[in-house]
Design a protein around this motif. Sequence first.
Motif, short mmCIF file in Angstrom:
data_model
loop_
_atom_site.label_atom_id
_atom_site.label_comp_id
_atom_site.label_asym_id
_atom_site.label_seq_id
_atom_site.Cartn_x
_atom_site.Cartn_y
_atom_site.Cartn_z
N MET A 1 0.86 -1.17 0.00
CA MET A 1 0.00 0.00 0.00
C MET A 1 0.90 1.23 0.00
SD MET A 1 -2.85 1.81 0.37
CE MET A 1 -4.12 0.63 0.63
N VAL A 2 0.60 2.18 -0.86
CA VAL A 2 1.34 3.44 -0.92
C VAL A 2 0.38 4.59 -0.68
CG1 VAL A 2 2.74 4.97 -2.35
CG2 VAL A 2 3.01 2.50 -2.58
N ILE A 3 0.73 5.45 0.26
CA ILE A 3 -0.01 6.69 0.50
C ILE A 3 0.92 7.82 0.08
CG2 ILE A 3 -1.00 8.23 2.23
CD1 ILE A 3 -1.76 5.75 3.84
N THR A 4 0.44 8.69 -0.81
CA THR A 4 1.25 9.79 -1.32
C THR A 4 0.79 11.10 -0.72
OG1 THR A 4 1.61 8.60 -3.39
CG2 THR A 4 2.05 10.96 -3.39
N ALA A 5 1.72 11.83 -0.11
CA ALA A 5 1.43 13.17 0.42
C ALA A 5 1.91 14.18 -0.62
CB ALA A 5 2.15 13.39 1.74
N ARG A 6 1.08 15.19 -0.86
CA ARG A 6 1.43 16.21 -1.85
C ARG A 6 1.31 17.60 -1.23
NH1 ARG A 6 -1.58 12.39 -4.73
NH2 ARG A 6 -0.44 11.50 -6.48
N GLY A 7 2.14 18.52 -1.70
CA GLY A 7 2.06 19.91 -1.25
C GLY A 7 2.74 20.09 0.09
N ASP A 8 2.13 20.92 0.93
CA ASP A 8 2.69 21.21 2.25
C ASP A 8 2.25 20.16 3.27
OD1 ASP A 8 3.80 23.46 1.16
OD2 ASP A 8 2.29 24.84 1.96
N PHE A 9 3.18 19.78 4.13
CA PHE A 9 2.89 18.83 5.19
C PHE A 9 3.21 19.54 6.50
CE2 PHE A 9 4.02 14.85 7.62
CZ PHE A 9 2.73 14.40 7.70
N ASP A 10 2.18 20.05 7.16
CA ASP A 10 2.36 20.87 8.35
C ASP A 10 1.24 20.62 9.35
OD1 ASP A 10 0.16 22.16 7.20
OD2 ASP A 10 1.35 23.82 6.43
N ALA A 11 1.09 21.49 10.31
CA ALA A 11 0.07 21.31 11.36
C ALA A 11 -1.35 21.29 10.79
CB ALA A 11 0.19 22.42 12.40
N VAL A 12 -1.57 21.98 9.67
CA VAL A 12 -2.90 22.03 9.07
C VAL A 12 -3.20 20.74 8.31
CG1 VAL A 12 -4.33 23.24 7.38
CG2 VAL A 12 -2.89 24.54 8.95
N THR A 13 -2.22 20.20 7.59
CA THR A 13 -2.47 19.05 6.73
C THR A 13 -2.11 17.71 7.37
OG1 THR A 13 -0.30 19.30 5.70
CG2 THR A 13 -2.16 20.41 4.64
N SER A 14 -1.35 17.73 8.45
CA SER A 14 -0.95 16.48 9.11
C SER A 14 -2.16 15.62 9.50
CB SER A 14 -0.09 16.80 10.33
OG SER A 14 0.34 15.63 10.95
N PRO A 15 -3.25 16.20 10.00
CA PRO A 15 -4.42 15.36 10.33
C PRO A 15 -5.00 14.62 9.12
CG PRO A 15 -4.59 17.47 11.43
CD PRO A 15 -3.44 17.58 10.46
N ASP A 16 -4.89 15.22 7.92
CA ASP A 16 -5.40 14.54 6.72
C ASP A 16 -4.61 13.26 6.46
OD1 ASP A 16 -7.19 16.64 6.36
OD2 ASP A 16 -5.86 17.71 4.97
N LEU A 17 -3.29 13.35 6.58
CA LEU A 17 -2.46 12.17 6.38
C LEU A 17 -2.73 11.15 7.48
CD1 LEU A 17 -0.29 10.68 4.79
CD2 LEU A 17 1.43 11.85 6.19
N HIS A 18 -2.86 11.62 8.69
CA HIS A 18 -3.16 10.73 9.82
C HIS A 18 -4.46 9.96 9.56
CE1 HIS A 18 -4.53 9.54 13.83
NE2 HIS A 18 -3.24 9.44 14.10
N ASP A 19 -5.48 10.64 9.06
CA ASP A 19 -6.77 9.99 8.77
C ASP A 19 -6.62 8.95 7.67
OD1 ASP A 19 -7.90 11.59 10.71
OD2 ASP A 19 -8.88 12.95 9.27
N ALA A 20 -5.86 9.27 6.63
CA ALA A 20 -5.65 8.31 5.52
C ALA A 20 -4.94 7.07 6.03
CB ALA A 20 -4.84 8.97 4.41
N ILE A 21 -3.96 7.27 6.91
CA ILE A 21 -3.22 6.13 7.47
C ILE A 21 -4.13 5.30 8.37
CG2 ILE A 21 -1.33 5.52 9.02
CD1 ILE A 21 0.10 8.07 7.87
N ALA A 22 -4.96 5.96 9.16
CA ALA A 22 -5.88 5.24 10.06
C ALA A 22 -6.81 4.33 9.27
CB ALA A 22 -6.68 6.23 10.89
N GLU A 23 -7.25 4.78 8.09
CA GLU A 23 -8.11 3.95 7.24
C GLU A 23 -7.39 2.68 6.80
OE1 GLU A 23 -10.15 5.79 3.96
OE2 GLU A 23 -10.39 7.65 5.10
N VAL A 24 -6.10 2.80 6.51
CA VAL A 24 -5.32 1.65 6.08
C VAL A 24 -5.24 0.60 7.18
CG1 VAL A 24 -2.98 0.90 5.46
CG2 VAL A 24 -3.96 2.93 4.40
N PHE A 25 -5.16 1.04 8.42
CA PHE A 25 -4.99 0.10 9.53
C PHE A 25 -6.27 -0.63 9.93
CE2 PHE A 25 -0.99 2.46 10.40
CZ PHE A 25 -0.15 1.37 10.15
N VAL A 26 -7.37 -0.36 9.24
CA VAL A 26 -8.58 -1.15 9.45
C VAL A 26 -8.29 -2.59 9.01
CG1 VAL A 26 -10.96 -1.51 8.68
CG2 VAL A 26 -10.16 0.79 9.28
N ASP A 27 -7.55 -2.72 7.91
CA ASP A 27 -7.09 -4.02 7.40
C ASP A 27 -5.62 -3.84 7.02
OD1 ASP A 27 -6.95 -6.61 6.42
OD2 ASP A 27 -7.85 -6.08 4.48
#
Length: 69
Positions: A1-27
Amino acid sequence: MVITARGDFDAVTSPDLHDAIAEVFVDPPAVLVIDLTETAFFGAAGPPTPTAVCWACSVWTGSSFSTTR
C-alpha cells in the motif's frame, strides 16, 4: 500500500495524512509506504505522524514501514 502526500505537510495538513493512514490500519497491509516525494514543505508538525505509523506497524507481525523523499 502506498499513501502519497502532496504539497505542504504541516500542522494544518498532518491530520489529513493521519486519517488516511488510520483507514489503512482497518485491514493492515503487509507493507505501507508513505511517499513524500511530492511534498513542497515538511513542517515540524509532520514527523509525529510517520513515527506513530512506524510504531503501529510494529504491532502487527509481518508489517513493515517505509518513507520516501
